[in-house]
Design a protein around this motif. Structure first.
Motif, PDB file in Angstrom:
ATOM      1  N   ALA A   1      42.061  77.606  14.665  1.00 27.41           N
ATOM      2  CA  ALA A   1      41.571  76.921  15.630  1.00 27.41           C
ATOM      3  C   ALA A   1      42.519  76.392  16.761  1.00 27.41           C
ATOM      4  N   ARG A   2      42.267  76.637  18.010  1.00 28.32           N
ATOM      5  CA  ARG A   2      43.086  76.208  18.885  1.00 28.32           C
ATOM      6  C   ARG A   2      42.938  74.593  19.346  1.00 28.32           C
ATOM      7  N   LYS A   3      43.930  74.080  19.988  1.00 27.64           N
ATOM      8  CA  LYS A   3      43.910  72.595  20.064  1.00 27.64           C
ATOM      9  C   LYS A   3      43.646  72.189  21.576  1.00 27.64           C
ATOM     10  N   ALA A   4      43.695  73.150  22.544  1.00 27.54           N
ATOM     11  CA  ALA A   4      43.553  72.605  23.885  1.00 27.54           C
ATOM     12  C   ALA A   4      42.179  72.375  24.382  1.00 27.54           C
ATOM     13  N   PRO A   5      42.129  70.979  25.244  1.00 28.36           N
ATOM     14  CA  PRO A   5      40.884  70.794  25.596  1.00 28.36           C
ATOM     15  C   PRO A   5      40.252  71.596  26.808  1.00 28.36           C
ATOM     16  N   LYS A   6      39.154  71.415  27.051  1.00 22.34           N
ATOM     17  CA  LYS A   6      38.415  72.144  28.362  1.00 22.34           C
ATOM     18  C   LYS A   6      38.463  70.984  29.154  1.00 22.34           C
ATOM     19  N   LEU A   7      38.592  71.524  30.480  1.00 27.49           N
ATOM     20  CA  LEU A   7      38.538  70.593  31.669  1.00 27.49           C
ATOM     21  C   LEU A   7      37.267  70.837  32.471  1.00 27.49           C
ATOM     22  N   HIS A   8      36.861  69.416  32.969  1.00 25.90           N
ATOM     23  CA  HIS A   8      35.546  69.522  33.938  1.00 25.90           C
ATOM     24  C   HIS A   8      35.963  68.385  34.738  1.00 25.90           C
ATOM     25  N   LEU A   9      35.427  68.451  36.177  1.00 24.63           N
ATOM     26  CA  LEU A   9      35.041  67.393  36.904  1.00 24.63           C
ATOM     27  C   LEU A   9      33.772  66.828  36.353  1.00 24.63           C
ATOM     28  N   THR A  10      33.653  65.484  36.640  1.00 25.28           N
ATOM     29  CA  THR A  10      32.637  64.667  35.877  1.00 25.28           C
ATOM     30  C   THR A  10      31.165  65.081  36.398  1.00 25.28           C
ATOM     31  N   ASP A  11      31.167  65.730  37.630  1.00 24.74           N
ATOM     32  CA  ASP A  11      29.950  66.235  38.016  1.00 24.74           C
ATOM     33  C   ASP A  11      30.062  67.454  38.806  1.00 24.74           C
ATOM     34  N   PRO A  12      29.212  68.583  38.558  1.00 23.56           N
ATOM     35  CA  PRO A  12      29.257  69.967  39.000  1.00 23.56           C
ATOM     36  C   PRO A  12      29.261  69.994  40.608  1.00 23.56           C
ATOM     37  N   SER A  13      28.813  68.732  41.264  1.00 27.26           N
ATOM     38  CA  SER A  13      28.731  68.846  43.011  1.00 27.26           C
ATOM     39  C   SER A  13      30.164  68.478  43.326  1.00 27.26           C
ATOM     40  N   LEU A  14      31.157  67.952  42.418  1.00 30.37           N
ATOM     41  CA  LEU A  14      32.575  67.842  42.900  1.00 30.37           C
ATOM     42  C   LEU A  14      33.072  69.143  42.887  1.00 30.37           C
ATOM     43  N   THR A  15      32.756  70.131  41.772  1.00 32.44           N
ATOM     44  CA  THR A  15      33.509  71.081  41.667  1.00 32.44           C
ATOM     45  C   THR A  15      33.202  72.141  42.823  1.00 32.44           C
ATOM     46  N   VAL A  16      31.813  72.365  43.392  1.00 38.07           N
ATOM     47  CA  VAL A  16      31.723  73.159  44.519  1.00 38.07           C
ATOM     48  C   VAL A  16      31.943  72.267  45.714  1.00 38.07           C
ATOM     49  N   ALA A  17      32.255  71.121  45.783  1.00 36.53           N
ATOM     50  CA  ALA A  17      32.550  70.372  47.162  1.00 36.53           C
ATOM     51  C   ALA A  17      34.254  70.716  47.345  1.00 36.53           C
ATOM     52  N   VAL A  18      34.865  70.658  46.050  1.00 34.63           N
ATOM     53  CA  VAL A  18      36.609  70.649  46.457  1.00 34.63           C
ATOM     54  C   VAL A  18      36.728  72.111  46.501  1.00 34.63           C
ATOM     55  N   LEU A  19      35.873  73.093  46.168  1.00 39.82           N
ATOM     56  CA  LEU A  19      36.057  74.439  46.509  1.00 39.82           C
ATOM     57  C   LEU A  19      35.328  75.066  47.842  1.00 39.82           C
ATOM     58  N   ASP A  20      34.500  74.094  48.340  1.00 43.43           N
ATOM     59  CA  ASP A  20      33.886  74.412  49.502  1.00 43.43           C
ATOM     60  C   ASP A  20      32.921  75.517  49.276  1.00 43.43           C
ATOM     61  N   ARG A  21      32.078  75.802  48.389  1.00 47.32           N
ATOM     62  CA  ARG A  21      31.137  76.622  47.870  1.00 47.32           C
ATOM     63  C   ARG A  21      29.777  76.023  48.367  1.00 47.32           C
ATOM     64  N   GLY A  22      28.677  77.171  48.133  1.00 45.50           N
ATOM     65  CA  GLY A  22      27.440  76.792  48.367  1.00 45.50           C
ATOM     66  C   GLY A  22      26.558  77.687  47.262  1.00 45.50           C
ATOM     67  N   VAL A  23      25.290  77.418  47.524  1.00 49.29           N
ATOM     68  CA  VAL A  23      24.431  78.208  46.539  1.00 49.29           C
ATOM     69  C   VAL A  23      24.498  79.680  46.755  1.00 49.29           C
ATOM     70  N   ASP A  24      24.439  80.116  48.154  1.00 48.72           N
ATOM     71  CA  ASP A  24      24.571  81.518  48.368  1.00 48.72           C
ATOM     72  C   ASP A  24      25.987  82.078  47.752  1.00 48.72           C
ATOM     73  N   ALA A  25      27.011  81.313  47.880  1.00 44.01           N
ATOM     74  CA  ALA A  25      28.445  81.770  47.356  1.00 44.01           C
ATOM     75  C   ALA A  25      28.249  81.987  45.907  1.00 44.01           C
ATOM     76  N   LEU A  26      27.627  81.077  45.056  1.00 41.31           N
ATOM     77  CA  LEU A  26      27.415  81.169  43.824  1.00 41.31           C
ATOM     78  C   LEU A  26      26.310  82.470  43.271  1.00 41.31           C
ATOM     79  N   MET A  27      25.460  82.710  43.933  1.00 41.35           N
ATOM     80  CA  MET A  27      24.751  83.742  43.752  1.00 41.35           C
ATOM     81  C   MET A  27      25.194  84.896  43.734  1.00 41.35           C
ATOM     82  N   ARG A  28      26.516  85.102  44.660  1.00 41.00           N
ATOM     83  CA  ARG A  28      27.051  85.968  44.956  1.00 41.00           C
ATOM     84  C   ARG A  28      28.162  86.236  43.683  1.00 41.00           C
ATOM     85  N   ASP A  29      28.713  85.217  43.009  1.00 40.72           N
ATOM     86  CA  ASP A  29      29.629  85.289  42.027  1.00 40.72           C
ATOM     87  C   ASP A  29      29.019  84.551  40.813  1.00 40.72           C
ATOM     88  N   LEU A  30      28.314  85.478  40.101  1.00 39.95           N
ATOM     89  CA  LEU A  30      27.417  84.794  38.987  1.00 39.95           C
ATOM     90  C   LEU A  30      28.371  84.192  37.853  1.00 39.95           C
TER      91      LEU A  30
END
Length: 427
Positions: free
Chosen positions: A286-315
């Motif tokens: 078993a590997r030891k490394a943790p997974k990283l998340h921002l505390t809310d998905p809205s912060l992830t899309v905000a920091v990358l400046d993505r929106g729903v349309d971009a996500l639908m194109r990049d499933l």
């Protein structure tokens, strides 16, 4: 309604409310911690009978010899809001807990963990911590909670109708996020607020949390790298390389990355999901490394400046963002069942997104998929492989194998794997 409390009008019940009741009956003081704007103050007021709102001026007065009695005296439980801004209140509060010898005296809320030297005098036996996160879909009313995670883990039924939600709708919920003040807001308004939130983190909060100056530009680049690699066990070297020099600015050194991450964790902006390391019956490691998340998905899309349309194109990326939202919700639901979350990855290439572990060692495995028969089949196969790989003599058999999807029906497959859409799941 709790009698005689200072509950704000319009308070939306939170899953953590049950934990708060228990905590106040257990210890003299309860620390409610979590990211700024997740609802800590309102939840604190929900259970408090008096309150004081602290800031740096109060700490300066305490340092100058002010009698803390005026701060600590009041109807109990007494809310000390954003206490980390006046850390000088820590020791007087701790002594008051000892002197009074009563449960449920203080509620401390804070959106940052102060440096360890501030709390060097132990709160053991006096203080219990309660973690809050942004709202889950059940709390915001966008999951009907027809299926309880606790009941599923106990072997309960796994059946619910298709609610008719589209993938675009679910991704829109991820982009909007679980911040209480944005429930019902448009994705555009919530996105602007999330970007403003991140600006304050980068500009001031990340340096103030432990009084160490940090480059705002490097913090911003690090957040971008974390967002790009969300829901993965990304290496520190990769994060450092992502902050490579631009416009003459230097990159973060690999050894510096953990310090920046620690500051962001203290602000509850970054959350690590640790690796699960069970006893295995196979030769896999078993590997030891943790997974990283921002505390809310809205912060992830905000920091990358993505929106729903971009996500639908990049499933592919949308799938990782969805996993991040499911992780947020399952953290809330798991805590209500006194369970913790981890993830699994081994040397033979087997990955399972999440593992819940309850007291006594009972465990369940969860894969997260946007949906589709082939994806669900693949996820079920991974879960079954994990079950065969774990040493059941020492670890026991899983209480449940679960695939969480974005849309569709909830049902139990012939192989026993439970398939549940996130909009049907609750605590």
């Amino acid at each position: 309604m709790v009698p005689d409390t200072i509950t704000p009008a319009g308070y939306l019940p939170r899953i953590v409310d049950g934990r708060m009741r228990s905590a106040l009956e257990t210890m003299p003081a309860v620390i409610v911690e979590g990211p700024r704007a997740c609802g800590k103050t309102w939840t604190g007021r929900r259970f408090a009978r008096s309150a004081v709102f602290l800031d740096e001026r109060v700490d300066e007065a305490l340092s100058a010899g002010m009698d803390p009695g005026g701060i600590l005296d009041g109807q109990t439980p007494r809310l000390l809001d954003e206490w980390q801004l006046a850390p000088g209140v820590w020791n007087p509060m701790r002594r008051a807990c000892d002197d009074r010898g009563l449960k449920g005296q203080f509620i401390l809320t804070g959106s940052a963990n102060p440096p360890d030297d501030i709390t060097r005098h132990s709160g053991a036996g006096r203080i219990i911590r309660v973690r809050m996160r942004p709202m889950s879909l059940f709390e915001s009313g966008e999951s009907d909670g027809r299926l309880s995670l606790g009941e599923i883990l106990d072997g309960g039924p796994c059946r619910a109708p298709d609610q008719g939600h589209s993938l675009e709708h679910v991704l829109r919920l991820a982009c909007r996020g679980g911040w209480p003040q944005h429930i019902g807001a448009s994705v555009e308004v919530a996105g602007d607020a999330a970007r403003a939130y991140l600006t304050e983190i980068v500009r001031t909060d990340v340096s103030r949390v432990d009084r160490v100056e940090r480059s705002p530009l490097k913090v911003q680049r690090l957040l971008v790298s974390i967002a790009r690699n969300v829901a993965t066990d990304v290496k520190y070297t990769t994060l450092a390389e992502d902050t490579a020099p631009r416009n003459g600015q230097s990159a973060l050194e690999r050894r510096t990355v953990p310090r920046y991450l620690d500051a962001l964790e203290r602000l509850f902006v970054v959350e690590r999901v640790p690796a699960w390391r069970p006893h295995l019956a196979s030769r896999a490691q078993a590997r030891k490394a943790p997974k990283l998340h921002l505390t809310d998905p809205s912060l992830t899309v905000a920091v990358l400046d993505r929106g729903v349309d971009a996500l639908m194109r990049d499933l592919r990326f949308a799938g990782r963002l969805f996993e991040s939202m499911v992780t947020r919700d399952l953290q809330v639901y798991a805590a209500a069942n006194r369970a913790t979350l981890s993830h699994y990855r081994d040397s033979q290439g087997l990955e399972v997104d999440l593992v819940t572990t309850q007291p006594g060692g009972r465990w369940a495995a969860v894969e997260v998929k946007l949906g589709g028969r082939d994806a669900v089949d693949k996820a079920a196969q991974s879960l079954i492989r994990l079950r065969t790989r774990v040493d059941r003599t020492s670890q026991g058999s899983p209480s449940r194998l679960i695939v969480v999807t974005a849309t569709g029906y909830a049902f139990e497959r012939p192989d026993g794997v439970c398939v549940v859409p996130i909009t049907s799941l609750g605590p």
